[in-house]
Design an enzyme around this catalytic site. Structure first.
Site, PDB file in Angstrom:
ATOM      1  N   LYS A  76      53.983  40.015  17.633  1.00 39.60           N
ATOM      2  CA  LYS A  76      54.864  41.088  17.854  1.00 39.60           C
ATOM      3  C   LYS A  76      55.664  41.569  16.919  1.00 39.60           C
ATOM      4  O   LYS A  76      55.927  42.822  16.613  1.00 39.60           O
ATOM      5  CB  LYS A  76      55.949  40.683  19.346  1.00 39.60           C
ATOM      6  CG  LYS A  76      55.195  40.321  20.620  1.00 39.60           C
ATOM      7  CD  LYS A  76      56.135  39.578  21.519  1.00 39.60           C
ATOM      8  CE  LYS A  76      55.136  39.410  22.871  1.00 39.60           C
ATOM      9  NZ  LYS A  76      56.076  38.709  23.926  1.00 39.60           N
ATOM     10  N   GLN A  91      61.621  35.886  24.499  1.00 40.40           N
ATOM     11  CA  GLN A  91      60.134  35.330  25.130  1.00 40.40           C
ATOM     12  C   GLN A  91      60.376  34.338  26.044  1.00 40.40           C
ATOM     13  O   GLN A  91      61.413  33.375  25.922  1.00 40.40           O
ATOM     14  CB  GLN A  91      59.695  34.614  23.644  1.00 40.40           C
ATOM     15  CG  GLN A  91      58.318  34.268  23.542  1.00 40.40           C
ATOM     16  CD  GLN A  91      57.348  35.220  23.931  1.00 40.40           C
ATOM     17  OE1 GLN A  91      57.616  36.440  23.857  1.00 40.40           O
ATOM     18  NE2 GLN A  91      56.026  34.853  24.693  1.00 40.40           N
ATOM     19  N   ASP A  93      60.602  44.692  28.344  1.00 39.19           N
ATOM     20  CA  ASP A  93      59.588  43.768  29.093  1.00 39.19           C
ATOM     21  C   ASP A  93      59.473  44.656  30.720  1.00 39.19           C
ATOM     22  O   ASP A  93      58.501  43.997  31.288  1.00 39.19           O
ATOM     23  CB  ASP A  93      60.373  42.364  29.299  1.00 39.19           C
ATOM     24  CG  ASP A  93      59.460  41.610  28.290  1.00 39.19           C
ATOM     25  OD1 ASP A  93      58.305  41.658  28.131  1.00 39.19           O
ATOM     26  OD2 ASP A  93      60.122  40.397  28.109  1.00 39.19           O
TER      27      ASP A  93
END
Ligand code: GUN
Length: 295
Positions: free
Chosen positions: A55, A99, A122
């Site tokens: 990422k 995460q 997200d």
């Protein structure tokens, strides 16, 4: 019947990434704006480390400002919430990602809900889930994996999925449920299945679109698939091959069998994975533009 098309997620992600990089350069030139992504990782789970590194690398390649916060596995919830609060206030940061999975002592919902909905790239905040469920996605963030799956499905079948039957295998908040919302918004007739579903193979055989997100290697067999169906494989399972502890990645779909029946399917690796990362970049770019009032 001819073999199915292998949907090249890596190539499509590279195309999208090039477009995002170009738009990011334009934002800098015309508005002095650099999209910023903050990624928070807790503990040292090897798979999460790999995802986070990818990422960060992709964000930098797109010309974004990218910052990573690596916290020890025993970080207190208070310290993590303080960091998120700081990032919520940081005007150089437009997107925040923590995460998952988190160590057991941290409350996943409390953490994900503490991220500002306007920086929730997200798409896990209840505000964004609510907007997606209400098909109001103009200023909402859609979770990256289902968003990437949707682009690949619509490449095969067109934007309007009227008359198509879609089966989603798995009911997670990250993939299954938002995937179903997106398919429904595109007019598909959607069934969500899970471990308690009766005769899953028969349910799958009725589907023009199957999205498999269960985490069981090679579970979906060729005889579960309707001839000509489009199959999207979200699974990333590490399986042993041979004796000497060698392993390889495999999806939830038996690829070789599905290839003989489907019209198109995604490989693992090289299908959904690269698309997920590029959708994160797309969400971050969008967050930056929304924050700056740029259409
Ligand atoms: N872990 C696995 N997939 C994801 C994801 O899409 N977002 C976050 N934050 N963590 C994950």
């Amino acid at each position: 019947m001819a073999q199915a098309t292998r949907i090249d997620g890596k190539a499509k992600a590279a195309e999208l990434s090039a477009a995002i990089t170009a738009e990011s350069a334009k934002l800098l030139k015309e508005h002095g704006l650099i999209p910023g992504l903050a990624v928070v990782i807790i503990g040292d789970d090897p798979a999460s480390q790999v995802y986070v590194r990818n990422k960060k690398r992709t964000a930098e390649a797109c010309g974004f400002y990218s910052v990573q916060h690596s916290l020890p596995a025993d970080v207190t919830e208070a310290d993590l919430l303080q960091l998120i609060d700081d990032l919520n206030r940081d005007i150089a940061v437009h997107g925040i990602l923590v995460q998952l999975p988190l160590p057991g002592h941290l409350d996943e919902q409390r953490i994900t809900q503490s991220i500002s909905p306007t920086k929730d790239v997200d798409g896990f905040h209840y505000i964004n889930i609510g907007k997606l469920t209400a098909s109001k996605t103009d200023d909402a963030f859609v979770p990256c994996t289902p968003a990437g799956c949707m682009l690949m499905i619509q490449d095969q079948l067109g934007r309007d999925l009227s008359g198509k039957s879609a089966v989603v295998i798995g009911r997670s908040n990250i993939v299954g449920k938002p995937m179903a919302s997106l398919l429904l918004a595109a007019n598909a007739t959607v069934t969500i299945t899970h471990s308690r579903t009766k005769d899953l193979p028969a349910v799958c055989r009725g589907a023009d679109i199957v999205v498999a997100a269960v985490g069981r290697a090679n579970m979906v067999k060729g005889n579960w698939i309707k001839p000509g169906a489009v199959i999207i494989d979200v699974g990333i399972n590490r399986i042993e091959v041979g004796g000497d502890s060698k392993s390889k990645l495999t999806g939830d779909v038996d690829y070789d069998e599905a290839l003989q029946v489907a019209s198109a399917l995604t490989p693992v690796p090289g299908g959904v994975g690269p698309m997920t990362i590029v959708m994160l970049m797309s969400n971050t770019l969008r967050a930056a533009k929304l924050a700056a009032g740029i259409r």
